[in-house]
Design a protein around this motif. Structure first.
Motif, PDB file in Angstrom:
ATOM      1  N   PHE A   1       0.818  -1.213   0.000  1.00  0.00           N
ATOM      2  CA  PHE A   1       0.000   0.000   0.000  1.00  0.00           C
ATOM      3  C   PHE A   1       0.853   1.265   0.000  1.00  0.00           C
ATOM      4  CE2 PHE A   1      -3.995  -1.938   2.242  1.00  0.00           C
ATOM      5  CZ  PHE A   1      -4.221  -2.726   1.129  1.00  0.00           C
ATOM      6  N   PHE A   2       2.133   1.129   0.341  1.00  0.00           N
ATOM      7  CA  PHE A   2       3.026   2.289   0.403  1.00  0.00           C
ATOM      8  C   PHE A   2       3.785   2.489  -0.900  1.00  0.00           C
ATOM      9  CE2 PHE A   2       2.382   0.563   4.615  1.00  0.00           C
ATOM     10  CZ  PHE A   2       2.003   1.684   5.333  1.00  0.00           C
ATOM     11  N   PHE A   3       3.462   1.680  -1.901  1.00  0.00           N
ATOM     12  CA  PHE A   3       4.114   1.751  -3.201  1.00  0.00           C
ATOM     13  C   PHE A   3       3.101   2.131  -4.273  1.00  0.00           C
ATOM     14  CE2 PHE A   3       6.865  -0.765  -0.694  1.00  0.00           C
ATOM     15  CZ  PHE A   3       8.101  -0.884  -1.318  1.00  0.00           C
ATOM     16  N   ASP A   4       3.587   2.804  -5.306  1.00  0.00           N
ATOM     17  CA  ASP A   4       2.775   2.949  -6.507  1.00  0.00           C
ATOM     18  C   ASP A   4       2.509   1.541  -7.038  1.00  0.00           C
ATOM     19  OD1 ASP A   4       2.623   3.117  -9.637  1.00  0.00           O
ATOM     20  OD2 ASP A   4       2.144   5.132  -8.925  1.00  0.00           O
ATOM     21  N   GLU A   5       1.320   1.312  -7.580  1.00  0.00           N
ATOM     22  CA  GLU A   5       0.936  -0.024  -8.052  1.00  0.00           C
ATOM     23  C   GLU A   5       1.941  -0.606  -9.039  1.00  0.00           C
ATOM     24  OE1 GLU A   5      -3.040  -2.339  -9.763  1.00  0.00           O
ATOM     25  OE2 GLU A   5      -3.113  -0.199  -9.262  1.00  0.00           O
ATOM     26  N   THR A   6       2.617   0.273  -9.786  1.00  0.00           N
ATOM     27  CA  THR A   6       3.619  -0.170 -10.748  1.00  0.00           C
ATOM     28  C   THR A   6       4.743  -0.954 -10.085  1.00  0.00           C
ATOM     29  OG1 THR A   6       3.165   1.865 -12.000  1.00  0.00           O
ATOM     30  CG2 THR A   6       5.159   0.636 -12.599  1.00  0.00           C
ATOM     31  N   PHE A   7       5.009  -0.646  -8.810  1.00  0.00           N
ATOM     32  CA  PHE A   7       6.151  -1.245  -8.110  1.00  0.00           C
ATOM     33  C   PHE A   7       5.737  -2.248  -7.040  1.00  0.00           C
ATOM     34  CE2 PHE A   7       7.510   3.067  -9.440  1.00  0.00           C
ATOM     35  CZ  PHE A   7       8.517   2.697 -10.326  1.00  0.00           C
ATOM     36  N   TRP A   8       4.507  -2.733  -7.091  1.00  0.00           N
ATOM     37  CA  TRP A   8       4.053  -3.671  -6.064  1.00  0.00           C
ATOM     38  C   TRP A   8       4.914  -4.931  -6.011  1.00  0.00           C
ATOM     39  CZ3 TRP A   8      -2.045  -4.058  -5.764  1.00  0.00           C
ATOM     40  CH2 TRP A   8      -2.522  -2.884  -5.143  1.00  0.00           C
ATOM     41  N   ILE A   9       5.507  -5.306  -7.131  1.00  0.00           N
ATOM     42  CA  ILE A   9       6.339  -6.500  -7.152  1.00  0.00           C
ATOM     43  C   ILE A   9       7.557  -6.356  -6.235  1.00  0.00           C
ATOM     44  CG2 ILE A   9       7.809  -5.811  -9.115  1.00  0.00           C
ATOM     45  CD1 ILE A   9       7.597  -8.734 -10.091  1.00  0.00           C
ATOM     46  N   GLN A  10       7.932  -5.099  -5.941  1.00  0.00           N
ATOM     47  CA  GLN A  10       9.081  -4.833  -5.075  1.00  0.00           C
ATOM     48  C   GLN A  10       8.725  -4.814  -3.592  1.00  0.00           C
ATOM     49  OE1 GLN A  10      12.079  -4.473  -6.391  1.00  0.00           O
ATOM     50  NE2 GLN A  10      11.513  -4.262  -8.539  1.00  0.00           N
ATOM     51  N   ALA A  11       7.438  -4.742  -3.282  1.00  0.00           N
ATOM     52  CA  ALA A  11       7.004  -4.389  -1.932  1.00  0.00           C
ATOM     53  C   ALA A  11       7.452  -5.357  -0.850  1.00  0.00           C
ATOM     54  CB  ALA A  11       5.486  -4.246  -1.895  1.00  0.00           C
ATOM     55  N   TYR A  12       7.547  -6.647  -1.166  1.00  0.00           N
ATOM     56  CA  TYR A  12       7.882  -7.628  -0.129  1.00  0.00           C
ATOM     57  C   TYR A  12       9.291  -8.197  -0.262  1.00  0.00           C
ATOM     58  CZ  TYR A  12       3.108  -6.884   1.023  1.00  0.00           C
ATOM     59  OH  TYR A  12       1.935  -6.257   1.381  1.00  0.00           O
ATOM     60  N   ARG A  13      10.116  -7.484  -1.047  1.00  0.00           N
ATOM     61  CA  ARG A  13      11.539  -7.773  -1.043  1.00  0.00           C
ATOM     62  C   ARG A  13      12.150  -7.087   0.181  1.00  0.00           C
ATOM     63  NH1 ARG A  13      14.281  -5.971  -6.400  1.00  0.00           N
ATOM     64  NH2 ARG A  13      16.035  -7.027  -5.384  1.00  0.00           N
ATOM     65  N   ASP A  14      13.200  -7.636   0.709  1.00  0.00           N
ATOM     66  CA  ASP A  14      13.826  -7.068   1.905  1.00  0.00           C
ATOM     67  C   ASP A  14      14.810  -5.967   1.502  1.00  0.00           C
ATOM     68  OD1 ASP A  14      14.451  -6.662   4.542  1.00  0.00           O
ATOM     69  OD2 ASP A  14      15.807  -8.382   4.699  1.00  0.00           O
ATOM     70  N   ILE A  15      14.242  -4.882   0.966  1.00  0.00           N
ATOM     71  CA  ILE A  15      15.045  -3.748   0.500  1.00  0.00           C
ATOM     72  C   ILE A  15      14.351  -2.447   0.899  1.00  0.00           C
ATOM     73  CG2 ILE A  15      16.051  -4.966  -1.484  1.00  0.00           C
ATOM     74  CD1 ILE A  15      13.926  -3.550  -3.246  1.00  0.00           C
ATOM     75  N   ALA A  16      15.163  -1.379   0.995  1.00  0.00           N
ATOM     76  CA  ALA A  16      14.601  -0.035   1.105  1.00  0.00           C
ATOM     77  C   ALA A  16      14.169   0.392  -0.300  1.00  0.00           C
ATOM     78  CB  ALA A  16      15.645   0.920   1.665  1.00  0.00           C
ATOM     79  N   PHE A  17      13.259   1.383  -0.372  1.00  0.00           N
ATOM     80  CA  PHE A  17      12.766   1.807  -1.682  1.00  0.00           C
ATOM     81  C   PHE A  17      12.466   3.300  -1.636  1.00  0.00           C
ATOM     82  CE2 PHE A  17       9.993   1.951  -5.403  1.00  0.00           C
ATOM     83  CZ  PHE A  17      10.623   1.036  -6.258  1.00  0.00           C
ATOM     84  N   PRO A  18      12.840   4.057  -2.694  1.00  0.00           N
ATOM     85  CA  PRO A  18      12.620   5.505  -2.687  1.00  0.00           C
ATOM     86  C   PRO A  18      11.138   5.871  -2.610  1.00  0.00           C
ATOM     87  CG  PRO A  18      14.116   4.850  -4.464  1.00  0.00           C
ATOM     88  CD  PRO A  18      13.516   3.587  -3.915  1.00  0.00           C
ATOM     89  N   ILE A  19      10.823   6.931  -1.826  1.00  0.00           N
ATOM     90  CA  ILE A  19       9.446   7.436  -1.743  1.00  0.00           C
ATOM     91  C   ILE A  19       9.364   8.914  -2.128  1.00  0.00           C
ATOM     92  CG2 ILE A  19       8.714   5.749  -0.028  1.00  0.00           C
ATOM     93  CD1 ILE A  19       9.049   7.954   2.113  1.00  0.00           C
ATOM     94  N   GLY A  20      10.484   9.472  -2.623  1.00  0.00           N
ATOM     95  CA  GLY A  20      10.506  10.868  -3.032  1.00  0.00           C
ATOM     96  C   GLY A  20      11.212  11.752  -2.029  1.00  0.00           C
ATOM     97  N   ASP A  21      11.646  12.934  -2.501  1.00  0.00           N
ATOM     98  CA  ASP A  21      12.327  13.932  -1.663  1.00  0.00           C
ATOM     99  C   ASP A  21      13.560  13.363  -0.969  1.00  0.00           C
ATOM    100  OD1 ASP A  21      10.586  16.131  -2.176  1.00  0.00           O
ATOM    101  OD2 ASP A  21       9.112  15.253  -0.820  1.00  0.00           O
ATOM    102  N   GLY A  22      14.237  12.413  -1.627  1.00  0.00           N
ATOM    103  CA  GLY A  22      15.443  11.840  -1.061  1.00  0.00           C
ATOM    104  C   GLY A  22      15.216  10.888   0.089  1.00  0.00           C
TER     105      GLY A  22
END
Length: 218
Positions: A43-64
């Motif tokens: 839910f914290f990702f744009d739908e385009t990137f949902w495939i990334q959501a449950y990988r154990d990684i940090a992910f950009p959300i904007g503004d650095g």
């Protein structure tokens, strides 16, 4: 703006796999693992990137800024040893994912974010998901003194030192979890307030966070 939240079997299955992965990395607090298993990180990702959501990684959300790696969220949360009803100050709301984990554990969360665009987005999204924290916009390095003292304080950005303002807002017997170091890597630090003047500090593993910016930070 309306938000559409879809949590289907695929995402629930992905969360279950994430929980098992976190167990394999040493996260053992059952309550923390259950909270990770409940909060829909996609839910914290744009739908385009949902495939990334449950990988154990940090992910950009904007503004650095980033949504923290699930392992990091679980690690910091485990160090808090939360009890239901604990008053928790969160420094760096960001996406709100950590906020939701804290609330799933029964915490009364006061959370502050200095990036206005992120703050405005999060205060719309989280209530739509059913998470009603106490949201504030401002300099997290100086905390939220008007609601102190706090049972627990968690800082989700790397600091050059432990801000004095946060120490003063910690309840006697309370714990502060904060990454401290330079702008490239930090040691996770837990600070326990022993009494009015004395604190006990424990230095733990190395992490890398975005920098904590403010009057008592970078």
């Amino acid at each position: 703006m309306a938000y559409k939240f879809v949590d289907n079997y695929r995402e629930k299955g992905a969360r279950k796999k994430l929980v098992e992965h976190l167990k394999s990395r040493g996260i053992s607090d059952t309550k923390v693992l259950n909270a990770i298993g409940k909060v829909p990180r996609h839910f914290f990702f744009d739908e385009t990137f949902w495939i990334q959501a449950y990988r154990d990684i940090a992910f950009p959300i904007g503004d650095g800024q980033t949504i923290s790696q699930p392992y990091t969220v679980a690690y910091q949360t485990e160090l808090l040893h939360l009890k239901k009803g604990d008053k928790v100050l969160e420094i760096g709301t960001g996406s709100g994912y950590q906020t939701c984990i804290l609330m799933e554990l029964g915490a009364d969360v006061f959370t502050i974010e200095r990036q206005e665009s992120i703050y405005k987005h999060t205060i719309r999204v989280l209530p739509g998901m059913g998470y009603h924290a106490n949201f504030y916009y401002g300099d997290g390095s100086i905390g939220i003194a008007e609601h102190a003292p706090y049972d627990k304080i968690i800082v989700t950005a790397g600091a050059p030192f432990v801000p004095e303002a946060l120490l003063k807002q910690l309840k006697i017997g309370g714990a502060l979890v904060i990454p401290v170091g330079d702008e490239h890597s930090q040691k996770m630090v837990t600070v326990f307030r022993v009494d009015e003047k004395d604190y006990e500090k424990i230095e733990l593993d190395t992490f890398r966070f975005v920098p904590l910016v403010g009057d008592q930070a970078w």
